[in-house]
Design an enzyme around this catalytic site. Structure first.
Site, PDB file in Angstrom:
ATOM      1  N   GLU A   1     -15.372   6.717   7.346  1.00  0.00           N
ATOM      2  CA  GLU A   1     -14.557   5.728   8.193  1.00  0.00           C
ATOM      3  C   GLU A   1     -14.213   6.716   9.199  1.00  0.00           C
ATOM      4  O   GLU A   1     -14.507   8.000   9.258  1.00  0.00           O
ATOM      5  CB  GLU A   1     -13.410   5.517   7.548  1.00  0.00           C
ATOM      6  CG  GLU A   1     -12.419   6.720   6.881  1.00  0.00           C
ATOM      7  CD  GLU A   1     -11.374   6.344   5.767  1.00  0.00           C
ATOM      8  OE1 GLU A   1     -11.012   5.298   5.629  1.00  0.00           O
ATOM      9  OE2 GLU A   1     -11.049   7.372   5.006  1.00  0.00           O
TER      10      GLU A   1
ATOM     11  N   ARG B   1       0.801  -1.273   0.195  1.00  0.00           N
ATOM     12  CA  ARG B   1       0.047  -0.078  -0.116  1.00  0.00           C
ATOM     13  C   ARG B   1       1.058   1.091   0.143  1.00  0.00           C
ATOM     14  O   ARG B   1       0.462   2.197  -0.645  1.00  0.00           O
ATOM     15  CB  ARG B   1      -1.110   0.042   1.202  1.00  0.00           C
ATOM     16  CG  ARG B   1      -1.854   1.067   1.170  1.00  0.00           C
ATOM     17  CD  ARG B   1      -2.935   0.944   2.372  1.00  0.00           C
ATOM     18  NE  ARG B   1      -2.588   1.257   3.382  1.00  0.00           N
ATOM     19  CZ  ARG B   1      -3.196   0.894   4.704  1.00  0.00           C
ATOM     20  NH1 ARG B   1      -4.249   0.834   4.605  1.00  0.00           N
ATOM     21  NH2 ARG B   1      -2.506   1.167   5.993  1.00  0.00           N
TER      22      ARG B   1
ATOM     23  N   LYS C   1      -2.809   7.340   1.362  1.00  0.00           N
ATOM     24  CA  LYS C   1      -2.268   7.206   2.638  1.00  0.00           C
ATOM     25  C   LYS C   1      -1.238   8.396   2.953  1.00  0.00           C
ATOM     26  O   LYS C   1      -0.210   8.107   3.092  1.00  0.00           O
ATOM     27  CB  LYS C   1      -1.917   5.986   3.221  1.00  0.00           C
ATOM     28  CG  LYS C   1      -2.016   5.958   4.923  1.00  0.00           C
ATOM     29  CD  LYS C   1      -1.773   4.595   5.495  1.00  0.00           C
ATOM     30  CE  LYS C   1      -1.711   4.728   7.054  1.00  0.00           C
ATOM     31  NZ  LYS C   1      -2.899   5.041   7.711  1.00  0.00           N
TER      32      LYS C   1
END
Length: 319
Positions: free
Chosen positions: A208, A78, A175
């Site tokens: 989230e 990721r 991210k």
């Protein structure tokens, strides 16, 4: 008033204040000097690094439990995807980053570690121009792993809906180190004496938490989690989906899937729980003042946490 002028780095270290959190910082690698430091006062990043003044970088946090790193390959994959999404070249290869983690483990002497890895555009001027940087950098910190209090799992968490605007679809999937909206969500939770806040899209879809995914069990016993069109692809969440066959085998769920669902669905849920690296699966007993189910942690969240912890023990990576 005149302030002292320091011309030597050792003088700075001698006057830097100490604070309680530093007790958890055991070792840090910095590509700026291609080495490891163990004094928290030396765990610094250049002020002109784009990571500092623009949030221009990507990061990952992954844990080691009893000497085994959980989902290491998934976290580093990721990181690579996130870096690619912002056109950031990683300074180190996957193998080199793993080797650094191994040395940090040896230096720290810890078996339970939270690794925090930051890949930045690098220092070189204070403009937003990414080409002004001298080149990408890597900062990797090994700190003591601190788990949530056992009472939180026994009693369950309380959450609310955030007023902070959700990130756009593109940024929500990466991210990056630009986490101001996440910070503001965490502030909301503290100010409202809640454990977590959950963001919501402009059209009312479930989002989230500031650093966690959320899942809920609907009335058809489907375990639902938010669409990745507007949330981060959680590594722990996706691993739980791979393990969810065992939840089905126990008759606790009929399936587990991603969906675009109204945030209001949480009010009718049989169970709700948060999912993340440090949490595993943490039950939620109250949503915006409304009790979930019977107000006690349910069997799905309990077994989900058990499955994740077992997976860590059996399939974690030994460095």
């Amino acid at each position: 008033m005149e302030y002292p002028v320091y011309n030597d780095a050792s003088e700075i270290v001698s006057v830097c204040p100490e604070y309680a959190a530093q007790n958890d910082y055991h070792a840090m690698y910095s590509s700026v000097f291609s080495g490891i430091v163990t004094d928290p006062k030396l765990m610094t990043i250049p002020v002109d690094d784009h990571l500092v003044h623009r949030g221009d970088g990507v990061f990952e946090a992954f844990k080691m439990v009893d000497g085994k790193v959980f989902l290491l390959d998934e976290h580093l994959a990721r990181l690579e995807r996130s870096a690619g999404d912002i056109f950031l070249e990683l300074r180190h290869s996957k193998e080199e980053m793993i080797a650094i983690c191994k040395q940090l483990t040896e230096v720290s002497g810890l078996k339970d570690i939270l690794f925090r890895l930051y890949a930045s555009r690098g220092p070189g001027g204070f403009t937003p121009n990414p080409y002004a940087s001298v080149g990408p950098q890597l900062y990797l910190i090994a700190s003591a792993l601190r788990n949530p209090a056992p009472e939180l799992y026994e009693n369950g968490a309380k959450i609310g809906f955030s007023q902070v605007e959700i990130k756009s679809g593109g940024l929500a999937k990466v991210k990056t180190c630009n986490y101001i909206s996440n910070v503001l969500m965490a502030k909301e939770a503290v100010d409202q004496k809640l454990n977590f806040m959950i963001n919501v899209t402009a059209d009312g879809l479930l989002g989230e938490g500031p650093t966690e995914n959320i899942a809920y069990l609907n009335q058809d016993n489907e375990l639902i989690y938010s669409s990745f069109d507007h949330t981060l692809r959680g590594t722990t969440l996706l691993r739980l989906q791979e393990l969810s066959g065992e939840l089905q085998a126990e008759g606790l769920i009929s399936g587990m899937r991603e969906a675009k669902q109204s945030a209001d669905e949480l009010y009718n849920a049989k169970e709700v729980f948060m999912i993340g690296t440090t949490l595993d699966a943490l039950p939620v007993v109250e949503v915006a003042g409304k009790v979930v189910g019977d107000g006690k942690p349910g069997p799905v969240s309990k077994l989900a946490r058990k499955l994740l912890k077992k997976d860590q023990q059996e399939n974690g990576t030994v460095l």
